[in-house]
Design an enzyme around this catalytic site. Structure first.
Site, PDB file in Angstrom:
ATOM      1  N   CYS A 177      37.652  53.887  81.662  1.00 48.15           N
ATOM      2  CA  CYS A 177      38.490  52.767  81.034  1.00 48.15           C
ATOM      3  C   CYS A 177      38.524  51.966  82.369  1.00 48.15           C
ATOM      4  CB  CYS A 177      39.689  53.244  80.494  1.00 48.15           C
ATOM      5  SG  CYS A 177      39.575  54.006  79.195  1.00 48.15           S
TER       6      CYS A 177
ATOM      7  N   GLU B 162      42.649  52.258  75.738  1.00 50.29           N
ATOM      8  CA  GLU B 162      42.479  50.954  76.548  1.00 50.29           C
ATOM      9  C   GLU B 162      41.340  50.312  75.964  1.00 50.29           C
ATOM     10  OE1 GLU B 162      43.166  53.621  77.701  1.00 50.29           O
ATOM     11  OE2 GLU B 162      43.804  53.867  79.724  1.00 50.29           O
TER      12      GLU B 162
ATOM     13  N   CYS C 200      39.112  55.851  74.102  1.00 51.91           N
ATOM     14  CA  CYS C 200      40.415  55.895  74.899  1.00 51.91           C
ATOM     15  C   CYS C 200      41.320  54.500  74.374  1.00 51.91           C
ATOM     16  CB  CYS C 200      40.475  55.763  76.326  1.00 51.91           C
ATOM     17  SG  CYS C 200      39.802  57.168  77.147  1.00 51.91           S
TER      18      CYS C 200
HETATM   19  N1  THU Z   1      42.904  58.933  77.052  1.00 52.90           N
HETATM   20  C1  THU Z   1      43.314  57.735  76.889  1.00 52.90           C
HETATM   21  O1  THU Z   1      43.324  57.131  75.816  1.00 52.90           O
HETATM   22  N2  THU Z   1      43.025  56.583  77.908  1.00 52.90           N
HETATM   23  C2  THU Z   1      42.844  57.151  79.293  1.00 52.90           C
HETATM   24  O2  THU Z   1      42.720  56.386  80.056  1.00 52.90           O
HETATM   25  C3  THU Z   1      43.014  58.631  79.496  1.00 52.90           C
HETATM   26  C4  THU Z   1      42.300  59.406  78.313  1.00 52.90           C
HETATM   27  C5  THU Z   1      42.819  59.792  75.983  1.00 52.90           C
HETATM   28  C6  THU Z   1      41.488  59.969  75.515  1.00 52.90           C
HETATM   29  C7  THU Z   1      41.683  61.364  74.675  1.00 52.90           C
HETATM   30  O3  THU Z   1      41.949  60.906  73.390  1.00 52.90           O
HETATM   31  C8  THU Z   1      42.739  61.940  75.416  1.00 52.90           C
HETATM   32  O4  THU Z   1      43.524  61.026  75.894  1.00 52.90           O
HETATM   33  C9  THU Z   1      42.468  63.282  76.242  1.00 52.90           C
HETATM   34  O5  THU Z   1      41.319  62.806  77.269  1.00 52.90           O
END
Ligand code: THU
Length: 234
Positions: free
Chosen positions: A192, A158, A156
């Protein structure tokens, strides 16, 4: 530059297994990754995942991986994913490493930067870009979400920002800003929230929602009654 110096940046309070590695991109840029452990052990980010995701988040493609030895988690997966050349070496490459710290200008505004950052996310599976900015003294580190063929090995936005700062040797954080253009609210996932809480325990997370509104939350409020253990001592 030697492995010991790089390994010092690893966050391994539970195992002491301070692994670091360096990924060289196709254009010859060097990105360091370190192991970032979580008190929730399965949320640990292995050094190689960190280095590859950091490289990808900067718009670069991993081409070579430099390691002190081959005893590295998920090595085969990452090597196959990017057809990387593996170089086991006593001395990491001394060439210029990417400085991923950005100095914060006086007129800096988070939302325009977060919007611009979304373009760097790598989301072939979800088409759901997310961006994050981790503020530290004098500047910030950028994060975008990275997806690879194995869904469990992406990161993710974060956690990319946190992994980047830690690999750079920064451990004092100010606040974290997050944005996504899709969805009703920008909201960090549970994994996260756990990792954010571990590194920004008394801090503010600023959520820049798709409709332009902003909400600010204390990290403890984002993860009430979080997992702790006196047995798993740091
Ligand atoms: N995602 C994030 O980057 N941060 C989060 O806190 C929620 C989910 C991304 C991970 C993945 O690439 C996409 O969103 C779908 O889950």
């Amino acid at each position: 530059m030697n492995w010991k110096t790089l390994q010092q940046n690893a966050y391994t309070p539970y195992s002491g297994n301070s692994i670091s590695c360096i990924v060289e991109s196709k254009t010859g840029k060097f990105f360091t990754g370190v192991r970032v452990e979580s008190i929730t052990y399965p949320l640990t980010i292995p050094a190689i995942q960190s280095a590859c995701c950091i490289c990808l988040s900067e718009g670069e493609i991993p081409a070579k991986i430099y390691l002190e030895d081959s005893d590295v988690e998920h090595l085969n997966y990452w090597v196959d994913e990017f057809e990387m050349e593996v170089l086991i070496t006593k001395n990491p490459p001394a060439d210029e490493h990417q400085n991923l710290f950005h100095v914060q200008e006086d007129d800096f505004k988070s939302l325009p930067k977060l919007k611009e950052l979304l373009k760097k996310s790598v989301t072939p599976n979800s088409d759901f870009p997310v961006s994050a900015i981790l503020f530290v003294n004098g500047g910030y580190f950028e994060g975008v979400n990275i997806e690879v063929s194995d869904w469990t090995k992406g990161l993710c936005a974060e956690r990319v920002a946190i992994a980047k700062a830690i690999a750079a040797g920064i451990t004092t954080f100010l606040h974290l800003d997050v944005h996504t253009k899709k969805g009703e609210v920008s909201s960090p996932c549970g994994a996260c929230r756990q990792v954010i809480l571990e590194h920004l325990p008394y801090h503010i997370v600023k959520l820049h929602h798709a409709d332009g509104t902003l909400s600010e939350h204390l990290t403890v409020d984002l993860l009430p009654f979080s997992f702790k253990s006196s047995v798993l001592k740091k």
